[in-house]
Write a protein that holds these residues in place. Structure first.
Motif, PDB file in Angstrom:
ATOM      1  N   PRO A  27       2.090  -4.440   5.561  1.00  0.00           N
ATOM      2  CA  PRO A  27       3.189  -4.390   6.537  1.00  0.00           C
ATOM      3  C   PRO A  27       2.674  -4.349   7.981  1.00  0.00           C
ATOM      4  CG  PRO A  27       3.331  -2.615   4.907  1.00  0.00           C
ATOM      5  CD  PRO A  27       1.973  -3.198   4.791  1.00  0.00           C
ATOM      6  N   LYS A  28       3.435  -4.969   8.848  1.00  0.00           N
ATOM      7  CA  LYS A  28       3.122  -4.958  10.280  1.00  0.00           C
ATOM      8  C   LYS A  28       3.110  -3.513  10.771  1.00  0.00           C
ATOM      9  CE  LYS A  28       4.539  -8.527  13.004  1.00  0.00           C
ATOM     10  NZ  LYS A  28       5.528  -9.311  13.774  1.00  0.00           N
ATOM     11  N   GLY A  29       2.141  -3.185  11.602  1.00  0.00           N
ATOM     12  CA  GLY A  29       2.081  -1.852  12.189  1.00  0.00           C
ATOM     13  C   GLY A  29       1.372  -0.821  11.325  1.00  0.00           C
ATOM     14  N   ASN A  30       0.798  -1.271  10.206  1.00  0.00           N
ATOM     15  CA  ASN A  30       0.141  -0.340   9.280  1.00  0.00           C
ATOM     16  C   ASN A  30      -1.382  -0.492   9.285  1.00  0.00           C
ATOM     17  OD1 ASN A  30       2.123   0.484   6.364  1.00  0.00           O
ATOM     18  ND2 ASN A  30       2.723   0.392   8.485  1.00  0.00           N
ATOM     19  N   ILE A  31      -2.036   0.583   8.900  1.00  0.00           N
ATOM     20  CA  ILE A  31      -3.465   0.501   8.570  1.00  0.00           C
ATOM     21  C   ILE A  31      -3.552   0.618   7.051  1.00  0.00           C
ATOM     22  CG2 ILE A  31      -5.742   1.558   8.775  1.00  0.00           C
ATOM     23  CD1 ILE A  31      -5.005   2.610  11.497  1.00  0.00           C
ATOM     24  N   VAL A  32      -4.105  -0.391   6.428  1.00  0.00           N
ATOM     25  CA  VAL A  32      -4.213  -0.401   4.967  1.00  0.00           C
ATOM     26  C   VAL A  32      -5.687  -0.369   4.573  1.00  0.00           C
ATOM     27  CG1 VAL A  32      -3.697  -1.692   2.857  1.00  0.00           C
ATOM     28  CG2 VAL A  32      -2.030  -1.638   4.725  1.00  0.00           C
ATOM     29  N   GLY A  33      -6.030   0.580   3.742  1.00  0.00           N
ATOM     30  CA  GLY A  33      -7.416   0.733   3.311  1.00  0.00           C
ATOM     31  C   GLY A  33      -7.616   0.236   1.903  1.00  0.00           C
ATOM     32  N   LEU A  34      -8.641  -0.599   1.731  1.00  0.00           N
ATOM     33  CA  LEU A  34      -9.002  -1.082   0.393  1.00  0.00           C
ATOM     34  C   LEU A  34     -10.138  -0.221  -0.122  1.00  0.00           C
ATOM     35  CD1 LEU A  34      -9.377  -4.987   0.619  1.00  0.00           C
ATOM     36  CD2 LEU A  34      -7.652  -3.728  -0.652  1.00  0.00           C
ATOM     37  N   ILE A  35      -9.960   0.350  -1.298  1.00  0.00           N
ATOM     38  CA  ILE A  35     -11.049   1.131  -1.878  1.00  0.00           C
ATOM     39  C   ILE A  35     -11.378   0.600  -3.268  1.00  0.00           C
ATOM     40  CG2 ILE A  35     -10.572   3.239  -0.561  1.00  0.00           C
ATOM     41  CD1 ILE A  35      -9.230   4.341  -3.151  1.00  0.00           C
ATOM     42  N   ALA A 187      -5.393   5.838   7.448  1.00  0.00           N
ATOM     43  CA  ALA A 187      -4.649   4.831   6.681  1.00  0.00           C
ATOM     44  C   ALA A 187      -3.193   5.225   6.448  1.00  0.00           C
ATOM     45  CB  ALA A 187      -5.333   4.594   5.346  1.00  0.00           C
ATOM     46  N   ASP A 188      -2.324   4.227   6.514  1.00  0.00           N
ATOM     47  CA  ASP A 188      -0.924   4.437   6.134  1.00  0.00           C
ATOM     48  C   ASP A 188      -0.757   4.181   4.645  1.00  0.00           C
ATOM     49  OD1 ASP A 188       0.346   4.771   8.824  1.00  0.00           O
ATOM     50  OD2 ASP A 188      -0.622   2.827   9.102  1.00  0.00           O
ATOM     51  N   LYS A 189      -1.636   3.318   4.150  1.00  0.00           N
ATOM     52  CA  LYS A 189      -1.487   2.894   2.752  1.00  0.00           C
ATOM     53  C   LYS A 189      -2.893   2.695   2.169  1.00  0.00           C
ATOM     54  CE  LYS A 189       0.378  -1.273   0.677  1.00  0.00           C
ATOM     55  NZ  LYS A 189       1.421  -2.260   0.602  1.00  0.00           N
ATOM     56  N   ILE A 199      -5.168  -1.496  -8.985  1.00  0.00           N
ATOM     57  CA  ILE A 199      -4.704  -0.528  -9.983  1.00  0.00           C
ATOM     58  C   ILE A 199      -3.839   0.557  -9.341  1.00  0.00           C
ATOM     59  CG2 ILE A 199      -6.511  -0.930 -11.703  1.00  0.00           C
ATOM     60  CD1 ILE A 199      -7.916   1.582 -10.628  1.00  0.00           C
ATOM     61  N   LEU A 200      -3.876   0.630  -8.018  1.00  0.00           N
ATOM     62  CA  LEU A 200      -3.008   1.586  -7.333  1.00  0.00           C
ATOM     63  C   LEU A 200      -2.741   1.090  -5.919  1.00  0.00           C
ATOM     64  CD1 LEU A 200      -1.760   4.488  -7.835  1.00  0.00           C
ATOM     65  CD2 LEU A 200      -3.722   5.365  -6.599  1.00  0.00           C
ATOM     66  N   ASP A 201      -1.472   1.086  -5.527  1.00  0.00           N
ATOM     67  CA  ASP A 201      -1.076   0.662  -4.181  1.00  0.00           C
ATOM     68  C   ASP A 201      -0.109   1.733  -3.706  1.00  0.00           C
ATOM     69  OD1 ASP A 201       0.044  -0.492  -1.962  1.00  0.00           O
ATOM     70  OD2 ASP A 201       0.284  -2.474  -2.844  1.00  0.00           O
ATOM     71  N   ILE A 202      -0.591   2.622  -2.852  1.00  0.00           N
ATOM     72  CA  ILE A 202       0.163   3.843  -2.578  1.00  0.00           C
ATOM     73  C   ILE A 202       0.097   4.211  -1.092  1.00  0.00           C
ATOM     74  CG2 ILE A 202      -1.832   5.336  -3.095  1.00  0.00           C
ATOM     75  CD1 ILE A 202       0.091   7.256  -4.451  1.00  0.00           C
ATOM     76  N   SER A 203       1.170   4.801  -0.583  1.00  0.00           N
ATOM     77  CA  SER A 203       1.130   5.251   0.811  1.00  0.00           C
ATOM     78  C   SER A 203       0.313   6.542   0.873  1.00  0.00           C
ATOM     79  CB  SER A 203       2.536   5.484   1.334  1.00  0.00           C
ATOM     80  OG  SER A 203       3.059   6.665   0.783  1.00  0.00           O
ATOM     81  N   ARG A 204      -0.315   6.771   2.023  1.00  0.00           N
ATOM     82  CA  ARG A 204      -1.129   7.982   2.148  1.00  0.00           C
ATOM     83  C   ARG A 204      -0.255   9.215   1.997  1.00  0.00           C
ATOM     84  NH1 ARG A 204      -3.730  10.000   7.708  1.00  0.00           N
ATOM     85  NH2 ARG A 204      -1.519   9.805   8.173  1.00  0.00           N
ATOM     86  N   ASP A 205       0.949   9.163   2.549  1.00  0.00           N
ATOM     87  CA  ASP A 205       1.847  10.327   2.453  1.00  0.00           C
ATOM     88  C   ASP A 205       2.176  10.634   0.996  1.00  0.00           C
ATOM     89  OD1 ASP A 205       1.810  10.475   5.127  1.00  0.00           O
ATOM     90  OD2 ASP A 205       3.768   9.513   5.456  1.00  0.00           O
ATOM     91  N   ASP A 206       2.461   9.596   0.223  1.00  0.00           N
ATOM     92  CA  ASP A 206       2.765   9.786  -1.196  1.00  0.00           C
ATOM     93  C   ASP A 206       1.559  10.403  -1.904  1.00  0.00           C
ATOM     94  OD1 ASP A 206       3.787   9.656  -3.722  1.00  0.00           O
ATOM     95  OD2 ASP A 206       3.761   7.471  -3.909  1.00  0.00           O
ATOM     96  N   LEU A 207       0.379   9.869  -1.585  1.00  0.00           N
ATOM     97  CA  LEU A 207      -0.837  10.375  -2.224  1.00  0.00           C
ATOM     98  C   LEU A 207      -1.057  11.851  -1.882  1.00  0.00           C
ATOM     99  CD1 LEU A 207      -3.491   9.614  -3.816  1.00  0.00           C
ATOM    100  CD2 LEU A 207      -4.534   9.248  -1.598  1.00  0.00           C
TER     101      LEU A 207
END
Lengths: 276, 210
Positions: A27-35, A187-189, A199-207
């Motif tokens: 999403p626009k405006g997000n920082i997404v981290g791939l692990i 990260a936001d996500k 295997i997992l696509d999750i927001s940091r807040d949810d995590l």
């Protein structure tokens, strides 16, 4: 929310490895981290998004590459060049190259303009790449291990730069990293890749709000419902269990302690943990 | 694309100093009448361009280049243009120096006699590079070195056999036309061959993964 990157049904097979991404939206405006562990497919996915490799099938929608700032895993500037040569080259590559901004970053990162790239340390090269990625006012940063080789102080400064970049809500960042604690800060996500699949696509807040590590003795472990356990590991003090509903578990298992989860814990338990 | 050419020229900046020394040595030998310097454009442009390919390969430049605006197209185009620019620069310098040498040794300067061998050498250079570039793009610089050597050997052998066994008198009037317009033919055919090579290299590079 508008997406700046959309990946749909992408498959790429080579050398016995298969990247198989059903769906990924940045999403626009997000920082997404791939692990993910080494060889999981993070770099392959980033390369596919950047067009460095061609996919066998599927669709990738991403903004024009003139608006993308890039840091790749390996150093990529010819080492014979001097730092100031990057400015001379890039101002002819990007229409909106900002020379003043580039030299400000050099000053901030303590990079000497007359120094040959071959004489820079790994961390200094990374800083030069980050400065280059940011100096043409991109809307999207795609960064493969951007903080590897940086000392903790510089890592923190670079992460602050990323946060400043994202203050403009039109800007976004997709980054892969092994330094997962970085993601907990910015990260936001978080997107977890394993063996070429998400295997997992999750927001940091949810995590952070819902996931946790439930710690218990062997006796208590026997009484825990299988459906409450995502994965577990046995250690010398008892059991560490990955759970995804902290509040419910706190009420249900009052004898057990529930610790805050880290991205490292999440990775280790999912990759190395067992199912009951 | 200018940025890509600039990258190649900046990359070669360090090499220029070394080759400038070699250049001066060649010039001194030419002044003493011990060396024909018409082959210098071939030597310099080919060696320098191969050096730039090596730097690109060593530093994974291409994986970054293809992410830049119009990167896939411009990376190849810039390499060919940088090569032509290098050939032209060396040729112009060579023409000036050869004119000075001619004036100092014979008191006369016949530009035609100086320029013609340089044009022929440039034609050979472009032919060599027209073969070399697609092979490098296809196989990478390391694997390409051996293949290029074999291909050039084969062409030299075929060319030698052609000149030895073909009787040009059989060509009749065509031979006279060739004799009359050889310079234009050489210049135009060298650019056509290089352009065909450019199209092939572009096709290879568009599909290439890094």
């Amino acid at each position: 929310m508008e997406n700046i990157i959309e990946v749909k049904d992408v498959i790429k097979s080579y050398n016995g490895f298969k990247l198989d991404i059903n769906s990924l939206n940045i999403p626009k405006g997000n920082i997404v981290g791939l692990i993910g562990e080494n060889g999981a497919g993070k770099t392959t996915l980033l390369k596919a998004i950047l067009g460095i490799i061609k996919t066998d099938s599927g669709n990738i929608n991403v903004i024009d590459n003139k608006d993308i700032g890039i840091v790749l895993d390996d150093s990529f500037f010819p080492e014979i060049l001097q730092v100031k040569d990057i400015d001379a080259i890039m101002k002819k590559v990007y229409d909106n190259w900002d020379r003043e901004l580039f030299y400000n970053y050099l000053k901030e990162f303590n990079l000497k303009k007359n120094k040959a790239i071959k004489n820079l340390s790994k961390g200094m090269k990374k800083k030069l790449e980050i400065a280059t990625a940011l100096s043409h006012h991109p809307k999207l940063l795609i960064l493969d291990e951007p903080t590897s080789g940086l000392d903790p102080l510089m890592r923190s400064e670079v992460l602050d730069l990323f946060l400043k970049f994202i203050e403009d809500e039109n800007n976004s960042i997709l980054l892969s990293t092994h330094i997962t604690s970085d993601l907990e800060h910015i990260a936001d996500k978080i997107v977890f890749i394993n063996k070429g699949k998400i295997i997992l696509d999750i927001s940091r807040d949810d995590l952070m709000d819902n996931y946790g590590i439930l710690k218990c003795s062997k006796e208590d472990f026997e009484n825990i419902d299988n459906k409450d356990i995502i994965a577990y590991r046995k250690n010398r003090y008892g059991y560490a269990i990955l759970i995804d509903d902290k509040k419910k578990m706190e009420k249900k298992y009052k004898n057990c302690i529930i610790d805050r989860i880290t991205v490292d814990d999440l990775m280790i338990l999912i990759l190395k943990g067992e199912k009951k | 694309m200018i940025g890509f050419i600039k990258k190649d020229l900046c990359t070669l900046k360090g090499s220029f100093k070394i080759y400038a020394v070699i250049f001066v040595i060649y010039i001194i030998m030419a002044f003493q009448g011990e060396m024909n310097i018409s082959g210098l454009p071939t030597f310099f442009s080919s060696v320098l361009i191969l050096t730039s390919f090596s730097y690109d390969s060593y530093n994974n430049w291409d994986s970054y280049a293809v992410c830049l605006p119009n990167g896939r197209k411009n990376a190849v185009r810039a390499k060919y243009l940088a090569n032509i620019v290098l050939c032209l620069i060396v040729s112009v310098i060579l023409t000036i120096i050869s004119s000075i040498i001619s004036y100092m040794t014979t008191n006369t300067v016949v530009i035609g006699d100086i320029v013609k061998p340089i044009i022929i050498v440039n034609f050979v250079t472009f032919l060599f590079q027209a073969i070399m570039f697609p092979i490098i793009y296809k196989l990478g610089i390391e694997k390409a070195r051996v293949i290029i050597f074999l291909v050039i050997m084969l062409i030299a052998l075929m060319g030698g056999a052609f000149l030895k066994y073909v009787n040009f008198n059989y060509l009749g009037n065509a031979y006279n036309i060739l004799k009359e317009y050889w310079l234009i033919l050489v210049i135009s055919s060298s650019f056509i061959i290089l352009f065909i090579s450019y199209i092939i290299s572009q096709r290879i590079y568009q599909k290439k993964e890094f």
